[in-house]
Design a protein around this motif. Structure first.
Motif, short mmCIF file in Angstrom:
data_model
loop_
_atom_site.label_atom_id
_atom_site.label_comp_id
_atom_site.label_asym_id
_atom_site.label_seq_id
_atom_site.Cartn_x
_atom_site.Cartn_y
_atom_site.Cartn_z
N ASN A 13 3.72 -2.71 7.43
CA ASN A 13 3.34 -4.23 6.37
C ASN A 13 4.87 -4.94 7.11
O ASN A 13 6.12 -4.12 5.92
CB ASN A 13 3.30 -3.95 4.79
CG ASN A 13 3.89 -5.06 4.57
OD1 ASN A 13 3.67 -6.56 4.32
ND2 ASN A 13 3.76 -4.62 2.85
N ALA B 7 1.28 -4.85 0.04
CA ALA B 7 0.36 -4.87 1.00
C ALA B 7 -0.75 -4.07 1.10
O ALA B 7 -0.52 -3.15 1.63
CB ALA B 7 0.73 -5.88 2.20
N THR B 8 -2.38 -4.36 1.21
CA THR B 8 -3.16 -3.48 1.73
C THR B 8 -3.27 -4.10 3.06
O THR B 8 -4.23 -4.66 3.76
CB THR B 8 -3.77 -3.33 0.50
OG1 THR B 8 -4.55 -3.12 -0.50
CG2 THR B 8 -5.82 -3.01 1.68
N SER C 2 -6.18 -2.84 6.27
CA SER C 2 -7.14 -2.07 6.61
C SER C 2 -7.14 -1.98 7.99
O SER C 2 -7.14 -3.19 8.49
CB SER C 2 -7.60 -2.08 5.42
OG SER C 2 -7.72 -2.07 3.67
N SER D 206 -7.65 2.15 5.20
CA SER D 206 -7.15 1.33 4.52
C SER D 206 -5.90 1.78 3.31
O SER D 206 -6.13 3.55 2.47
CB SER D 206 -7.53 1.04 3.30
OG SER D 206 -7.05 -0.37 2.60
N ALA D 207 -4.43 1.45 3.23
CA ALA D 207 -3.61 2.13 2.55
C ALA D 207 -2.89 0.83 2.15
O ALA D 207 -2.87 -0.20 2.72
CB ALA D 207 -2.38 3.11 3.22
N ALA D 208 -2.21 1.01 1.09
CA ALA D 208 -1.61 0.39 -0.28
C ALA D 208 0.56 0.55 0.85
O ALA D 208 0.31 1.23 0.37
CB ALA D 208 -1.25 0.19 -1.41
N ALA E 230 -7.65 3.43 -2.18
CA ALA E 230 -6.40 2.36 -1.60
C ALA E 230 -6.39 1.41 -2.70
O ALA E 230 -7.00 0.84 -2.77
CB ALA E 230 -6.26 1.88 -0.41
N LEU E 231 -5.05 1.97 -3.55
CA LEU E 231 -5.23 0.57 -4.44
C LEU E 231 -4.19 -0.35 -4.42
O LEU E 231 -2.65 0.22 -3.95
CB LEU E 231 -4.89 1.70 -6.52
CG LEU E 231 -5.79 2.34 -6.39
CD1 LEU E 231 -5.07 2.64 -7.41
CD2 LEU E 231 -6.86 1.34 -6.44
N GLY E 232 -3.89 -1.80 -4.50
CA GLY E 232 -2.79 -2.63 -3.51
C GLY E 232 -2.57 -2.69 -5.52
O GLY E 232 -3.64 -2.58 -6.07
#
Length: 198
Positions: A69, A75-76, A78, A110-112, A137-139
């Protein structure tokens, strides 16, 4: 030197490097990915709006997936497993190279990812998808945090809301009276005026 005696070349002065930089440079899992004996460089899978995904094949059949990022906010990031070089499987085991945490996904990695940060996973196709807990994954869209004056056992922090309508960003400035409470200047996203935080 790398974990197996090969040289590790860096572009920083180790005498002045921060503890965080030294921890990154000493991460054995990351060095192992960098110096993998297959010797294949990672390839860019996607690069849009400051969010980048890289995919690197490894000698044992795993893949290294980096989610980067380059923006100024969380930001997420993915990628579907089909967009990478991963072979088809019922699920995939993800090992976070920074923390060692292991999770699984079915088809989307996916990852925050924090601003100017990178999440790196070592990914392996799974035969038995029930062997590892699923990944979540949480954003979030967060206000800017402005540290308050130091003192006591904690440092008070003020959350400064940022406009979501494309308006000018809000900036925190020191309290002109010297009281330590920052004054927030700029458009208030809810009222159009100037905010003062207490």
């Amino acid at each position: 030197m790398g974990h197996d005696g090969r040289p590790l070349i860096i572009g920083t002065d180790l005498r002045t490097a921060s503890a965080e930089t030294l921890a990154i440079l000493g991460n054995r899992e990351l060095i192992a990915i960098d110096q993998d004996r297959l010797g294949v460089q990672g390839a860019v899978v996607s690069d849009e709006n400051g969010l980048m995904v890289l995919d690197k094949p490894l000698a044992n059949g795993d893949r290294a997936i980096a989610l980067y990022n380059s923006t100024d906010t969380l930001a997420t990031v993915s990628v579907t497993t089909g967009e990478t070089g991963l072979r088809d499987a019922g699920a995939y085991r993800l090992t976070d190279v920074w923390t060692g945490a292991t999770t699984q996904v079915k088809s989307t990695i996916s990852a925050a990812v924090p601003a100017h940060g990178t999440v790196v996973y070592r990914v392996r196709p799974l035969r038995d998808p029930t062997a590892v807990a699923p990944a979540v994954a949480l954003g979030a869209n967060l206000a800017t945090l402005v540290p308050g004056p130091a003192g006591g056992d904690s440092t008070p922090t003020t959350a400064v809301p940022q406009p979501t309508d494309g308006g000018a960003p809000v900036a925190a400035v020191p309290d002109p009276t010297g009281g330590g409470t920052p004054t927030t200047t700029g458009p208030d996203p809810t009222a159009g005026g100037t905010l003062t935080t207490a």
